[in-house]
Scaffold this active site. Sequence first.
Site, short mmCIF file in Angstrom:
data_model
loop_
_atom_site.label_atom_id
_atom_site.label_comp_id
_atom_site.label_asym_id
_atom_site.label_seq_id
_atom_site.Cartn_x
_atom_site.Cartn_y
_atom_site.Cartn_z
N TYR A 60 0.82 -1.21 0.00
CA TYR A 60 0.00 0.00 0.00
C TYR A 60 0.86 1.27 0.00
O TYR A 60 0.37 2.33 -0.38
CB TYR A 60 -0.92 0.05 1.22
CG TYR A 60 -1.93 -1.06 1.35
CD1 TYR A 60 -2.18 -1.95 0.31
CD2 TYR A 60 -2.65 -1.21 2.53
CE1 TYR A 60 -3.11 -2.97 0.45
CE2 TYR A 60 -3.58 -2.22 2.68
CZ TYR A 60 -3.81 -3.09 1.64
OH TYR A 60 -4.73 -4.10 1.80
N SER A 84 -3.28 -14.29 3.12
CA SER A 84 -4.38 -13.58 2.49
C SER A 84 -4.50 -14.07 1.05
O SER A 84 -3.49 -14.33 0.39
CB SER A 84 -4.12 -12.07 2.52
OG SER A 84 -5.17 -11.35 1.91
N SER A 88 -13.10 -6.17 1.67
CA SER A 88 -14.21 -5.75 0.79
C SER A 88 -15.55 -6.24 1.34
O SER A 88 -16.37 -6.80 0.59
CB SER A 88 -14.00 -6.23 -0.64
OG SER A 88 -12.83 -5.67 -1.19
N GLY A 130 -18.50 -5.15 -0.54
CA GLY A 130 -18.47 -5.40 -1.97
C GLY A 130 -17.89 -4.23 -2.73
O GLY A 130 -18.36 -3.89 -3.83
N LYS A 160 -13.16 0.17 4.84
CA LYS A 160 -12.36 1.34 4.47
C LYS A 160 -13.24 2.55 4.29
O LYS A 160 -14.29 2.49 3.65
CB LYS A 160 -11.61 1.05 3.17
CG LYS A 160 -10.84 2.25 2.63
CD LYS A 160 -10.52 2.06 1.17
CE LYS A 160 -10.11 3.37 0.53
NZ LYS A 160 -9.99 3.27 -0.92
N SER A 161 -12.82 3.66 4.88
CA SER A 161 -13.36 4.98 4.56
C SER A 161 -12.34 6.01 5.00
O SER A 161 -11.54 5.76 5.91
CB SER A 161 -14.70 5.23 5.27
OG SER A 161 -15.18 6.54 4.95
N GLU A 177 -19.74 5.45 11.78
CA GLU A 177 -20.95 4.67 11.50
C GLU A 177 -20.64 3.19 11.32
O GLU A 177 -21.36 2.31 11.81
CB GLU A 177 -21.63 5.22 10.25
CG GLU A 177 -22.87 4.48 9.81
CD GLU A 177 -23.41 5.02 8.51
OE1 GLU A 177 -23.12 4.42 7.44
OE2 GLU A 177 -24.10 6.05 8.54
#
Length: 271
Positions: A53, A136, A185, A188, A227-228, A236
């Site tokens: 990353y 992974s 994910s 999705g 992720k955000s 949230e």
Amino acid sequence: MDVAANRRSLADGNSIPLVGLGVWQVPDGPECVNAVRAALEVGYRHIDTAQAYGNERSVGQGLRDSGVPRDEVFITTKFYPARRDPVAEIERSLQRLGIDHVDLYIIHWPQGGPTWAWPAMERAREQGYARSIGVSNFDAGELDQVIAGASVAPVVDQVQFNPSAYRKAILEACAERGVALEAYSPLGTGAQLGDPVVVAIADRRGRSPAQVLLRWSVQRGIPVITKSIHRDRIAENAQVFDFELSAADMEELDALDRSGGTQAALERKWW
């Protein structure tokens, strides 16, 4: 968010928080630093990064800026298998992160075959660079190959997992082998947030579609990496421990699977 209670035990005696912030595709720099700090400030205790990353320095800075003690935070990074030495690479990761160990070190994908890097992953654990080790994007057969030659078996297999990718066979294979499946994910990649079934369940429960999708995994005891970069959404996404989905809700979501309940970890290789 009750961070103490909402963890999953791992086969090596350690435990992993059920909700973590992932920083895939978040550029190194202030955006990543701020997301990590925000997550820790609102109660997350798991941050997931990777050598590939390119943002481990920012994760470390966000951790320091948050003021949350290092020993309260579960840090995951991943070995980039285009490199040759997991021990040398974790040493570099720790320098970038500014910490003396990670809580989980996993092989990012099985490039070059599933087994060649595992002895050095075990050495990284023996040397105290990682408390737990895992993999992974390994399918059930690849997991078996690693386990067959391992002194210490993987405790985690992080794979794409959500209602449309309900990889039931690999979930069952992990359970049989004492490996925790961990979901990346879980929304999705955002595609499921507008699914009519998900939206209808969210409306019935008075929750957001994202919370419903995350709860679908968490209710099974599956750790999720979400992720955000937006503080309100980060907060949230952590609010998934104060409600339950009904058996009917779970069945409706299960039926969204498009993977055929596969034991594969990937629809196709990306390397």
